[in-house]
Design an enzyme around this catalytic site. Structure first.
Site, mmCIF file in Angstrom:
data_model
loop_
_atom_site.group_PDB
_atom_site.id
_atom_site.type_symbol
_atom_site.label_atom_id
_atom_site.label_comp_id
_atom_site.label_asym_id
_atom_site.label_seq_id
_atom_site.Cartn_x
_atom_site.Cartn_y
_atom_site.Cartn_z
ATOM 1 N N GLY A 1 0.825 -1.204 0.000
ATOM 2 C CA GLY A 1 0.000 0.000 0.000
ATOM 3 C C GLY A 1 0.858 1.252 0.000
ATOM 4 O O GLY A 1 1.948 1.297 -0.586
ATOM 5 N N SER A 2 0.397 2.270 0.690
ATOM 6 C CA SER A 2 1.036 3.587 0.620
ATOM 7 C C SER A 2 2.421 3.660 1.260
ATOM 8 O O SER A 2 3.136 4.648 1.081
ATOM 9 C CB SER A 2 0.126 4.635 1.264
ATOM 10 N N THR A 3 2.833 2.635 2.022
ATOM 11 C CA THR A 3 4.206 2.632 2.546
ATOM 12 C C THR A 3 5.222 2.561 1.408
ATOM 13 O O THR A 3 6.403 2.821 1.608
ATOM 14 C CB THR A 3 4.435 1.439 3.502
#
Length: 671
Positions: free
Chosen positions: A411-413
């Site tokens: 995801g956004s990591t």
């Protein structure tokens, strides 16, 4: 001409006469001894007996001969035999034999004369061996016996960086029954019933143990062995009539569930494993690493018991030592793991399904590797019951699964990596505010009903805002600006598609199933860590380590060393890019609008990135989500944590994870 023919025919006749004469020669003592040695090497005791003289066969029957060899050679674990037979020039009916027999206690050497007798057996006149018991083992006679003593060794232990134990040689509690102290039949029935409840042992198993032929009224009859730390259970058991506790040696895992997937456990040797490790010195009674570090470091940890072979006289007194091999203890292994960090991570995860990794980003030391839910490795060492094992196997949260070795969508990591690639290729200007209309976007109508969506609705977004507000559309557009070929190629520079340089095997991280990003929609989704991106938590942590190491990814270390740290991937981004991203990621925590603002700690500056990858069959539908958070302290950075919790869709996504990571930093850095 005729004379030449006659000479030739006469020569042929002489050759044939010589050959026929040679073929008629009887075997020598050397020939017969070599025949005996050949059978001896194959441990063909029946064949060996046929080569014995009548007087030798009169002294020992064939059955006794074979049984004695089998029993003694079995006890000493007789192996390869090498031998040399030499003629005795002074006596044609005698030879000298020098031989070496491999045994459990090392080589046993023979050096002796062997006599032969010429006699007729089964209508065949030949030389037969005058056998003596010293051909079983040197110095043996008819009354001798052999004893093999095991010289015990210890398995190497596993400790954390500070010497705290993770896998040690300790004791367990064996629960025994003394039949004569169990009382009346009713008392016995009640005790057995209680034990089945307490210990998870069947009534049939207890009855079978008590009915063994060797059992007497005062015998200690082993029922099962339990973790010595289960004091309440042991106390209840020994309170029953006839139940006693006996301390026995055992492998012990003091950190229990918190480090189970890391340490793994040992177990008894099986027939299948013994076959796999043939000729490696294992026996049916050996203990061997089954999972985790116990398996991975088996060669270093395993002990080698010594042995001593004693020759005894008819009274059982020791006469000689035939062979001795000293025991060799296994080597201890000290890890970079910090048990306090390990336990802190596990405490935050033990009620969930997830995983966490902690490293020191400056030197690559791995401080924690946790998978949850977990199990108690001590139960496996002592022999877990089939019902308990089935319970673990059928648990929907899969406590036996090692999650920190697995790769999944970050995801956004993943967005800091996209930003690093964009800055390297000058695909974006970090200060430029990009106009984005609304909460959904698609690159073209060819995407049909699919849109990239975002939570925030800022009309203009620069890199810093896109990071701390986690704007999916900004990073989808950025990925398209980088281009699929460049993105996929540069991802390899960060280690995608490679095995991590660490002893513990982990799944390779991948940028896509094919390794390419030649589809516009796939490329856009990759930019914010969805699509087909798959990464392990340790690999993601190493990527983030570049932000505190001027753009180079540290090489991970699991075994403690005094060697200087090294980099796995050098200069994956410039020092300026690393510094810029580090500054922006501080805002993820420090800015009130940051997605990880709830992780802010007074007195400790954290930088990091949240992620909530979605696993849905169709856009717009509800589905499974995982919560991710990677964070590190920026002032003298010595702790970097990546934590994942599964199925957070009803718990707030990554917001369920950020307080947990915050707690770890508070416990570790403020202690």
């Amino acid at each position: 001409m005729k004379q030449r023919k006659l000479i030739f025919l006469f020569s042929v006749f002489l050759v044939l006469l010589f050959v026929l004469s040679a073929c008629g020669q009887k075997p020598t003592a050397k020939d017969r001894m070599e025949e005996y040695v050949h059978a001896w090497q194959k441990q063909d005791f029946s064949k060996m007996y046929t080569l014995l003289s009548k007087s030798s066969q009169k002294r020992v029957s064939k059955a006794d001969f074979i049984e004695r060899y089998k029993r003694i050679y079995g006890n000493i674990e007789a192996g390869k035999l090498t031998a040399r037979v030499q003629e005795n020039k002074s006596k044609s009916d005698s030879v000298h034999v020098t031989a070496t027999l491999a045994t459990v206690a090392g080589p046993i050497k023979f050096s002796q004369n062997v006599a032969f007798k010429e006699e007729k057996q089964k209508d065949e006149k030949n030389l037969y061996l005058d056998w003596q018991p010293n051909l079983i083992l040197p110095k043996m006679n008819a009354q001798s016996s052999v004893r093999v003593d095991t010289l015990p060794s210890t398995r190497g232990e596993i400790a954390d960086r500070n010497g705290k134990p993770l896998a040690i040689n300790g004791t367990a509690a064996r629960i025994d029954l003394v039949p004569g102290k169990m009382g009346s039949d009713n008392d016995k029935t009640a005790t057995i019933k209680q034990l089945t409840k307490l210990l998870g042992v069947s009534k049939e198993q207890i009855d079978q143990a008590l009915s063994a032929s060797w059992v007497k009224v005062d015998s200690l009859v082993p029922i099962t062995t339990v973790d010595a730390a289960k004091t309440d259970l042991i106390k209840k058991a020994v309170a029953l009539p006839g139940v006693v506790k006996t301390d026995v040696s055992s492998r012990v895992y003091p950190d229990k569930n918190a480090s189970a997937h890391l340490t793994g456990y040992v177990g008894k040797m099986t027939a299948e494993l013994l076959k796999q490790h043939k000729n490696e010195g294992y026996t049916a009674n050996s203990v061997i690493g089954k999972t985790g570090l116990e398996l991975l470091f088996e060669k270093q940890l395993r002990q080698h018991n010594g042995a001593e072979i004693k020759l005894l006289d008819s009274t059982g007194a020791e006469v000689a030592t035939l062979a001795k091999k000293d025991p060799v203890d296994g080597h201890n292994v000290q890890l970079t793991i910090d048990r306090d960090v390990q336990d802190s991570l596990y405490d935050q995860l033990k009620k969930d399904a997830g995983t966490a990794v902690a490293i020191d980003p400056r030197n690559g030391d791995i401080l924690g590797l946790v998978s949850a839910p977990s199990y108690n490795p001590n139960d496996f060492v002592l022999g877990i019951s089939s019902s308990e094992y089935q319970k673990l196997s059928n648990d929907q949260q899969q406590p036996l699964r090692n999650r920190f070795t697995a790769a999944s969508a970050p995801g956004s990591t993943f967005k800091p990596l996209t930003a690093a690639l964009a800055l390297t290729h000058k695909a974006i200007n970090p200060d430029t505010k990009v106009a984005i209309n609304g909460s959904k976007w698609q690159a073209s109508s060819s995407w049909g009903d699919y849109y990239v969506t975002r939570v925030n609705h800022d009309a203009k977004v620069n890199l810093e805002t896109a990071l701390f507000k986690s704007d999916n559309i900004y990073f989808a557009q950025t990925a398209l600006k980088i281009g699929g070929t460049a993105f996929a190629s540069d991802a390899k520079k960060f280690g995608f598609g490679e095995s991590l340089p660490i002893e513990f095997p982990m799944r390779k991280s991948t940028i896509s199933n094919s390794g390419k990003l030649n589809d516009q929609g796939l490329l856009a989704n990759t930019g914010y860590g969805q699509g087909q991106v798959s990464v392990t938590p340790l690999h993601l942590s190493l990527i983030y380590s570049a932000l505190v190491n001027d753009g180079s990814m540290i090489k991970p270390r699991l075994v403690k060393t005094n060697d200087a740290p090294t980099f796995w991937k050098k200069n994956v981004m410039s020092a300026d890019t690393a510094q810029l991203l580090n500054k922006d990621l501080i805002q993820v925590v420090a800015n009130p609008s940051g997605t990880a603002h709830d992780a802010q700690i007074n007195g400790i500056t954290l930088a990091g990135k949240t992620g909530t990858p979605e696993f849905k069959q169709k856009q717009g539908e509800s589905g499974r989500e995982n919560g991710w958070f990677t964070a590190y302290n920026t002032d003298d950075p010595k702790l970097l944590v990546t934590m994942i919790v599964e199925n957070t869709q009803k718990k707030g996504g990554s917001h369920y994870v950020t307080p947990k990571v915050k707690k770890v930093f508070e416990q570790v850095l403020k202690k």
